[in-house]
Design an enzyme around this catalytic site. Sequence first.
Site, PDB file in Angstrom:
ATOM      1  N   TYR A 142       0.817  -1.217   0.000  1.00 16.03           N
ATOM      2  CA  TYR A 142       0.000   0.000   0.000  1.00 16.03           C
ATOM      3  C   TYR A 142       0.848   1.263   0.000  1.00 16.03           C
ATOM      4  CZ  TYR A 142      -4.408  -2.443   0.774  1.00 16.03           C
ATOM      5  OH  TYR A 142      -5.518  -3.221   0.633  1.00 16.03           O
ATOM      6  N   LYS A 192       3.800 -15.445   3.087  1.00 14.42           N
ATOM      7  CA  LYS A 192       4.074 -16.219   1.871  1.00 14.42           C
ATOM      8  C   LYS A 192       5.592 -16.393   1.807  1.00 14.42           C
ATOM      9  CE  LYS A 192       2.715 -18.133  -2.029  1.00 14.42           C
ATOM     10  NZ  LYS A 192       1.875 -19.353  -2.086  1.00 14.42           N
ATOM     11  N   ASP A 224      -2.077 -18.752   1.180  1.00 13.02           N
ATOM     12  CA  ASP A 224      -3.009 -19.534   0.357  1.00 13.02           C
ATOM     13  C   ASP A 224      -3.659 -20.637   1.198  1.00 13.02           C
ATOM     14  OD1 ASP A 224      -0.460 -20.629   0.472  1.00 13.02           O
ATOM     15  OD2 ASP A 224      -0.407 -21.298  -1.607  1.00 13.02           O
ATOM     16  N   ASP A 248      -6.087  -7.501   4.046  1.00 11.18           N
ATOM     17  CA  ASP A 248      -7.221  -6.929   3.322  1.00 11.18           C
ATOM     18  C   ASP A 248      -8.050  -8.047   2.701  1.00 11.18           C
ATOM     19  OD1 ASP A 248      -8.860  -5.029   2.001  1.00 11.18           O
ATOM     20  OD2 ASP A 248      -7.707  -5.373   0.161  1.00 11.18           O
ATOM     21  N   ASP A 252     -12.036  -9.778   4.001  1.00 11.80           N
ATOM     22  CA  ASP A 252     -13.266  -9.855   3.195  1.00 11.80           C
ATOM     23  C   ASP A 252     -13.756 -11.295   3.178  1.00 11.80           C
ATOM     24  OD1 ASP A 252     -13.281  -7.133   2.521  1.00 11.80           O
ATOM     25  OD2 ASP A 252     -13.812  -7.537   0.429  1.00 11.80           O
TER      26      ASP A 252
HETATM   27  C1  IPM Z   1     -10.301  -2.007   3.582  1.00 14.64           C
HETATM   28  C2  IPM Z   1     -10.543  -1.474   2.223  1.00 14.64           C
HETATM   29  C3  IPM Z   1      -9.437  -0.517   1.843  1.00 14.64           C
HETATM   30  C4  IPM Z   1      -8.129  -1.270   1.876  1.00 14.64           C
HETATM   31  C5  IPM Z   1      -9.645   0.155   0.487  1.00 14.64           C
HETATM   32  C6  IPM Z   1     -10.936   0.913   0.468  1.00 14.64           C
HETATM   33  C7  IPM Z   1      -8.481   1.013   0.112  1.00 14.64           C
HETATM   34  O1  IPM Z   1     -10.695  -2.504   1.295  1.00 14.64           O
HETATM   35  O2  IPM Z   1     -10.148  -1.201   4.524  1.00 14.64           O
HETATM   36  O3  IPM Z   1     -10.253  -3.230   3.732  1.00 14.64           O
HETATM   37  O4  IPM Z   1      -7.782  -1.970   0.928  1.00 14.64           O
HETATM   38  O5  IPM Z   1      -7.418  -1.140   2.874  1.00 14.64           O
HETATM   39 MG    MG Z   2     -10.734  -4.432   2.151  1.00 17.12          MG
END
Ligand code: IPM
Ligand code: MG
Length: 365
Positions: A142, A192, A224, A248, A252
């Site tokens: 990032y 990894k 993975d 990240d 999700d």
């Molecule tokens: C999160 C989001 C952010 C990230 C995006 C919106 C930049 O997906 O906070 O998980 O990747 O950090």
């Molecule tokens: Mg995210």
Amino acid sequence: MGAFEIAVMGGDGIGPEVTAEAVRALRAVGKRFGHTFTLHERHVGQAAVDVEGAAISEETMALCQRMDAVLFGAVGGTGVGDPHSRTEPMYSLFRLRKDLELFANVRPVRPLPALLGSSTLKRATLRGVDLLVVRELTGGLYYGQPSEIREEPTGLSAVDTMAYTEGEIERIVRYAFELARDRRKQLTSVDKANVLSCSRLWRRVADRVHADYPDVTLRHMLVDACSMALIRNPREFDVVVTENMFGDILTDEASMLTGSLGMLPSASLGARRTRHGQFGLFEPIHGSAPDIAGQGKANPLAAILTTALLLRYSLGLKRAASTVERAVRQVVAAGRRTADIASPGETAISTRAMGDAVVASILSE
Ligand code: IPM
Ligand code: MG
């Protein structure tokens, strides 16, 4: 009876709608426990670009440095611009994370019993899941330089850089060990290492720090394999620590254990101590969801649960935090559902109605 200063930034898309409900929950907590929350509302994201010319103003940045905490909604729309450009909504988030040194992103994943049926996974897999992902938030891909698209004689090329210092790894891993120590004492460090140098350093540092936490079990897992284990047997995880991009993606994935992305709060904790705890920025992990913005359909529960994390981590108000979490559990157990968590045949209620139910539950205890 405490007095606290909080910056509030709803941002873009559904951000303002869900943050409004989080604020109402916070006000209800204030009323119930006699705390005074002074809220400073500011623009952020596209909303701030439109009004102030940048995704976050210097004045807002300076304000955050004086606050006990920041309550944040979501930023961005459908575009994918360069997040390092001041007029890109995402710039605000990157700037806040970096300048406020919000190095530890804590994402608890605990499916509510009443929502086990909303997940695509089997109930038996989900029952009893209680894990915490600790994501490094200010390093890695990032922020690594260079990061750009280049024109070369042979055509376009692009580069991103994953970089970590030993110090950056140590502080996040140490933080995760501390959290594990207060829980079931099992830390999974995800990397990894069979491919990346950053990951090999990560492993080395994690092993070294482990010596200070002999009461906590440490295991290393490749990312993975972890993504598979997270849905095969999520109960095997207690605390997971990992670098920025892996965290990240894995969070999700982990959010699906709770049935909806609309249920997951997150705390981004900083190096600065406040009078009451650790300074932090608190946001739901879902984004701005422009497709449903302004329709009253968004699930405010992640944003509301975010206030519980704020109360606990930055303000040191544990009882108030548990009250918010209990209220959320209660309304869900009573069958209240926004569209994202409604099963076929169940009636979906609006963002505001869900907020009303939580506020009533907080005040009625
Ligand atoms: C999160 C989001 C952010 C990230 C995006 C919106 C930049 O997906 O906070 O998980 O990747 O950090
Ligand atoms: Mg995210």
